[in-house]
Design a protein around this motif. Structure first.
Motif, mmCIF file in Angstrom:
data_model
loop_
_atom_site.group_PDB
_atom_site.id
_atom_site.type_symbol
_atom_site.label_atom_id
_atom_site.label_comp_id
_atom_site.label_asym_id
_atom_site.label_seq_id
_atom_site.Cartn_x
_atom_site.Cartn_y
_atom_site.Cartn_z
ATOM 1 N N VAL A 1 0.773 -1.015 -0.220
ATOM 2 C CA VAL A 1 -0.092 -0.104 0.001
ATOM 3 C C VAL A 1 0.887 1.084 -0.072
ATOM 4 C CG1 VAL A 1 -1.815 1.248 1.319
ATOM 5 C CG2 VAL A 1 -1.806 -1.235 1.331
ATOM 6 N N LEU A 2 0.498 2.353 -0.846
ATOM 7 C CA LEU A 2 1.372 3.336 -0.984
ATOM 8 C C LEU A 2 0.912 4.237 0.462
ATOM 9 C CD1 LEU A 2 3.271 5.360 -2.321
ATOM 10 C CD2 LEU A 2 1.355 6.300 -3.706
ATOM 11 N N LEU A 3 1.845 4.771 0.987
ATOM 12 C CA LEU A 3 1.577 5.045 2.407
ATOM 13 C C LEU A 3 0.821 6.540 2.416
ATOM 14 C CD1 LEU A 3 2.218 5.408 5.585
ATOM 15 C CD2 LEU A 3 4.408 6.736 4.980
ATOM 16 N N ARG A 4 1.023 7.434 1.092
ATOM 17 C CA ARG A 4 0.423 8.522 0.946
ATOM 18 C C ARG A 4 -1.018 8.183 0.817
ATOM 19 N NH1 ARG A 4 3.414 12.354 -3.413
ATOM 20 N NH2 ARG A 4 5.511 11.097 -3.144
ATOM 21 N N ASP A 5 -1.495 7.255 0.432
ATOM 22 C CA ASP A 5 -2.796 7.034 0.052
ATOM 23 C C ASP A 5 -3.629 6.302 1.318
ATOM 24 O OD1 ASP A 5 -2.384 7.596 -2.460
ATOM 25 O OD2 ASP A 5 -2.218 5.746 -3.379
ATOM 26 N N VAL A 6 -3.028 6.124 2.312
ATOM 27 C CA VAL A 6 -3.534 5.590 3.404
ATOM 28 C C VAL A 6 -4.215 6.857 4.201
ATOM 29 C CG1 VAL A 6 -3.384 4.700 5.620
ATOM 30 C CG2 VAL A 6 -1.903 3.499 4.069
ATOM 31 N N GLN A 7 -5.536 6.667 4.168
ATOM 32 C CA GLN A 7 -6.474 7.827 4.922
ATOM 33 C C GLN A 7 -6.584 7.679 6.454
ATOM 34 O OE1 GLN A 7 -7.294 10.738 2.949
ATOM 35 N NE2 GLN A 7 -6.127 9.511 1.533
ATOM 36 N N ALA A 8 -6.587 6.483 6.989
ATOM 37 C CA ALA A 8 -6.747 6.356 8.379
ATOM 38 C C ALA A 8 -6.305 5.084 8.883
ATOM 39 C CB ALA A 8 -8.337 6.431 8.569
ATOM 40 N N LEU A 9 -5.817 4.878 10.224
ATOM 41 C CA LEU A 9 -5.268 3.813 10.763
ATOM 42 C C LEU A 9 -6.075 3.633 11.968
ATOM 43 C CD1 LEU A 9 -1.383 4.689 10.598
ATOM 44 C CD2 LEU A 9 -2.558 2.952 9.102
ATOM 45 N N THR A 10 -6.267 2.423 12.354
ATOM 46 C CA THR A 10 -7.003 2.110 13.645
ATOM 47 C C THR A 10 -5.913 1.168 14.343
ATOM 48 O OG1 THR A 10 -9.194 2.311 12.395
ATOM 49 C CG2 THR A 10 -9.045 1.180 14.629
ATOM 50 N N VAL A 44 -6.917 3.692 19.004
ATOM 51 C CA VAL A 44 -6.818 5.144 18.492
ATOM 52 C C VAL A 44 -6.786 5.225 17.176
ATOM 53 C CG1 VAL A 44 -4.808 6.620 18.365
ATOM 54 C CG2 VAL A 44 -4.824 5.404 20.383
ATOM 55 N N GLN A 45 -7.363 6.047 16.551
ATOM 56 C CA GLN A 45 -7.378 6.317 14.963
ATOM 57 C C GLN A 45 -6.778 7.558 14.691
ATOM 58 O OE1 GLN A 45 -11.759 6.078 14.173
ATOM 59 N NE2 GLN A 45 -11.560 4.259 13.546
ATOM 60 N N CYS A 46 -5.822 7.252 13.764
ATOM 61 C CA CYS A 46 -5.021 8.495 13.364
ATOM 62 C C CYS A 46 -5.366 8.542 11.837
ATOM 63 C CB CYS A 46 -3.429 7.848 13.291
ATOM 64 S SG CYS A 46 -2.844 7.593 14.836
ATOM 65 N N TYR A 47 -5.517 9.876 11.425
ATOM 66 C CA TYR A 47 -6.126 10.394 9.946
ATOM 67 C C TYR A 47 -5.213 10.923 9.389
ATOM 68 C CZ TYR A 47 -10.354 9.330 12.586
ATOM 69 O OH TYR A 47 -11.395 8.700 13.148
ATOM 70 N N ASN A 48 -4.762 10.837 8.149
ATOM 71 C CA ASN A 48 -3.909 11.346 7.124
ATOM 72 C C ASN A 48 -4.408 12.799 6.791
ATOM 73 O OD1 ASN A 48 -2.631 12.275 4.929
ATOM 74 N ND2 ASN A 48 -2.328 10.415 3.867
ATOM 75 N N LYS A 49 -3.705 13.793 7.460
ATOM 76 C CA LYS A 49 -4.244 15.289 7.001
ATOM 77 C C LYS A 49 -3.400 15.872 6.126
ATOM 78 C CE LYS A 49 -7.300 15.786 10.129
ATOM 79 N NZ LYS A 49 -8.469 16.200 9.858
ATOM 80 N N GLY A 50 -2.334 15.136 5.324
ATOM 81 C CA GLY A 50 -1.783 15.829 4.156
ATOM 82 C C GLY A 50 -0.237 15.074 4.095
ATOM 83 N N GLY A 53 5.723 16.602 1.781
ATOM 84 C CA GLY A 53 6.902 16.513 0.863
ATOM 85 C C GLY A 53 8.011 15.312 1.264
ATOM 86 N N TYR A 54 7.765 14.941 2.615
ATOM 87 C CA TYR A 54 8.777 14.011 3.036
ATOM 88 C C TYR A 54 8.038 12.878 3.660
ATOM 89 C CZ TYR A 54 12.462 11.850 6.011
ATOM 90 O OH TYR A 54 13.106 10.810 6.645
ATOM 91 N N ASP A 55 6.941 13.284 4.467
ATOM 92 C CA ASP A 55 6.072 12.335 5.140
ATOM 93 C C ASP A 55 4.699 12.659 5.346
ATOM 94 O OD1 ASP A 55 5.738 9.906 6.805
ATOM 95 O OD2 ASP A 55 6.993 10.593 8.409
#
Length: 187
Positions: A1-10, A44-50, A53-55
């Motif tokens: 899975v491309l890390l940038r495409d991950v929208q949420a982690l549980t 814990v749920q973590c959301y991709n906020k953008g 350029g590096y992470d």
């Protein structure tokens, strides 16, 4: 899975990451903070906020008492083929976090004198400072003892040829007479 495409982690307390190249680690890892690690949330749920350029920039949320909040957070995932691989192994992400007290939590601690593990932590800190003071006192007493020992063993050097009986400090030679006003019999 491309890390940038991950929208949420549980992520779940007590569960481990999936692994391919490295050993599995706990999905939630508390590293301290003002609230300690006694109140680690179940989920814990973590959301991709953008992307910076590096992470990926993550925002993490959990069902916690209002007295607690996340401090420093760090989401880390195992690269699929190599450490910095932009593609990650599915299920390999973990969260390292600090758990901090909010203003409300700090007020609760001050008012009750004990709040969760913080009471134990404050008691431990005060005993540590007490034992530190004892160590300092012992070291000062030891230094004073060594100082006195060397002073008491330092006898003035008097040569057998001193006829006036005046004891001179070791740094003075025989050239200087005793100061005026002293009797030669005075030692």
């Amino acid at each position: 899975v491309l890390l940038r495409d991950v929208q949420a982690l549980t992520l779940h307390r007590g569960q481990y990451t999936t692994s391919r190249r490295t050993p599995a680690v706990p999905q939630l890892q508390c590293t301290g903070g003002t609230a300690g690690c006694s109140r680690v949330p179940e989920v814990v749920q973590c959301y991709n906020k953008g992307w910076d350029g590096y992470d990926v920039q993550w925002q993490c949320k959990a069902d916690m008492d209002n007295a607690y909040r996340f401090g420093h957070i760090e989401v880390s995932c195992e690269g699929y083929d190599y450490p910095d691989d932009p593609y990650i192994l599915r299920g390999s992400c973990s969260l390292l976090f600090r758990l901090e007290l909010t203003e409300q939590g700090e007020r609760k601690v001050k008012n009750s004198g004990s709040f969760g593990s913080n009471y134990y932590q404050s008691r431990q800190d005060s005993s540590d400072s007490g034992s530190g003071a004892i160590v300092v006192i012992v070291l000062l007493a030891l230094a004073f003892g060594v100082y006195k020992f060397f002073l008491s063993n330092q006898q003035p050097q008097q040569s057998p040829n001193d006829s006036d009986g005046f004891a001179r400090p070791f740094w003075q030679s025989h050239q200087a007479p005793p100061p005026p006003g002293f009797k030669s019999s005075f030692t």
